[in-house]
Write an enzyme that holds these catalytic residues in place. Structure first.
Site, PDB file in Angstrom:
ATOM      1  N   LEU A 238      -1.204  -3.326   0.611  1.00 47.92           N
ATOM      2  CA  LEU A 238      -0.908  -2.166   0.822  1.00 47.92           C
ATOM      3  C   LEU A 238      -0.555  -1.425  -0.865  1.00 47.92           C
ATOM      4  CD1 LEU A 238       1.767  -2.628   3.574  1.00 47.92           C
ATOM      5  CD2 LEU A 238      -0.707  -1.982   3.567  1.00 47.92           C
ATOM      6  N   ASP A 239      -0.851  -0.193  -0.706  1.00 51.95           N
ATOM      7  CA  ASP A 239      -0.542   0.601  -1.835  1.00 51.95           C
ATOM      8  C   ASP A 239       0.892   0.428  -2.228  1.00 51.95           C
ATOM      9  OD1 ASP A 239      -3.238   1.264  -2.100  1.00 51.95           O
ATOM     10  OD2 ASP A 239      -2.855   3.268  -1.479  1.00 51.95           O
ATOM     11  N   VAL A 240       1.264   0.728  -3.666  1.00 54.83           N
ATOM     12  CA  VAL A 240       2.625   0.572  -3.972  1.00 54.83           C
ATOM     13  C   VAL A 240       3.365   1.449  -3.165  1.00 54.83           C
ATOM     14  CG1 VAL A 240       4.193   1.326  -5.923  1.00 54.83           C
ATOM     15  CG2 VAL A 240       2.093   0.069  -6.456  1.00 54.83           C
TER      16      VAL A 240
ATOM     17  N   THR B 181       2.877   2.688  -0.026  1.00 45.93           N
ATOM     18  CA  THR B 181       2.834   2.706   1.338  1.00 45.93           C
ATOM     19  C   THR B 181       3.693   1.505   1.769  1.00 45.93           C
ATOM     20  OG1 THR B 181       0.474   2.901   1.175  1.00 45.93           O
ATOM     21  CG2 THR B 181       1.047   1.848   3.047  1.00 45.93           C
TER      22      THR B 181
ATOM     23  N   ARG C 257      -6.106   7.405   2.406  1.00 43.96           N
ATOM     24  CA  ARG C 257      -5.969   8.658   1.413  1.00 43.96           C
ATOM     25  C   ARG C 257      -7.200   9.310   1.223  1.00 43.96           C
ATOM     26  NH1 ARG C 257      -2.623   5.748  -3.255  1.00 43.96           N
ATOM     27  NH2 ARG C 257      -2.230   7.866  -3.895  1.00 43.96           N
TER      28      ARG C 257
END
Length: 319
Positions: A146-148, A150, A246
């Protein structure tokens, strides 16, 4: 020490997104690069950030479209897997083979060059759990990321059999990954599929874009609720490219609220009191890698996302 044996430092060239126009340089770079404010300030004070050959100051205001060159921090050959306790990281499921966590915002999946903040793997180790040793040294046990910015559900393998099995499940697209996102505007149609290839942005390598020669990327969505200027969507990923959600919605001119890197309106982010992309990994379902049992997990929204929805619903003061 023989400096010739050290990794070469990377010069990163970026263009300031529209949503960061007139922001302070240190604040803008921290958001675009995903680095801590202190790391960015050190780079600026050391003369590592320039524009048109001129050294920038941390208090300078950036302009939309301005091109900056940044000499990035020294890359580490093998980022440390240092155990670091993480406040707010919940343990959703745990057995001898896997652990499912509820990731808070501001936490990376694993260590990486330039990232000085907390990581999921560091938090798991600090909690006394082991992770599989398969994969690159800094990504041991990590089968998806997961992105930072998210929040939500993420599974990590504890042993080699589980790591291999879960990697296969993600590769074969048998894992169900459902996200909720707040996007700008109203999707038309309100339910559909985005099938558009993704790869590195051709000019700005800190982000990704829809490009003709990119990797196949498929996103399914449906609107759950429409608000003035924004929509709450349920999203299911068929593929799992970096920044996929995104990128796809930004390409359709419906960027995620708060996602300044991908074109979000900063005034909407301010109104909703959101300082990151409004994106949450809501549901995760897969077969247990050892028993074969179908596991299904759900995650509630964290406080900042709940607050944004309350503002939209008129149930909270926007001051």
């Amino acid at each position: 020490m023989d400096s010739s044996n050290l990794p070469k430092r990377e010069v990163k060239v970026i263009a300031i997104p529209d949503g960061l126009d007139q922001e302070r340089l240190d604040a803008a770079l921290a958001r675009v690069l995903g680095l801590s404010r202190s790391t960015v300030v050190t780079l600026i004070d050391s003369g590592e950030v320039t524009s048109d050959g001129a050294t920038k100051m941390k208090s300078d205001k950036v302009r939309s479209g301005e091109i900056l060159e940044i000499l990035m921090p020294q890359a580490k050959v093998a980022p440390s897997l240092k155990p670091t306790p993480i406040i707010g990281m919940g343990i959703v499921y745990n057995d001898d083979h896997i652990i499912v966590i509820d990731k808070p915002a501001g936490v990376a999946a694993h260590p990486s060059p330039g990232w000085q903040g907390p990581t999921v793997i560091g938090g798991i180790l600090a909690a006394g759990f082991n992770v599989a040793t398969s994969g690159a040294a800094e990504r041991q046990g990590v089968v998806h990321r997961l992105d930072v910015g998210t929040t939500g559900l993420m599974v990590v393998a504890k042993d080699e059999i589980s790591y291999s099995n879960l990697k296969d499940q993600f590769r074969d697209r048998t894992v169900t990954k459902v996200y909720h996102a707040l996007v700008q505007g109203h999707m038309d149609p309100t339910e559909g599929t985005i099938d558009a290839p993704i790869d590195r942005h051709p000019r700005e390598d800190y982000r990704f874009a829809v490009v003709a020669e990119g990797k196949p990327s498929v996103t399914h969505y449906k609107a759950l609720e429409l608000f003035p200027a924004v929509s709450l969507l349920e999203i299911e990923l068929e593929t799992g490219r970096t920044h996929q959600i995104r990128v796809h919605f930004s390409a359709l001119h419906h960027p995620l609220a708060g996602d300044i890197t991908y074109g979000a309106d900063h005034t909407i982010a301010e109104r909703l009191q959101i300082s990151r992309p409004w994106l949450h990994a809501r549901k995760l379902s897969f077969q247990h890698p050892v028993t074969g049992e179908l596991l299904e997990f759900f995650s509630d929204y964290p406080e900042d996302l709940t607050r944004s929805l309350a503002i939209l619903s008129g149930n909270q003061d926007r001051s």
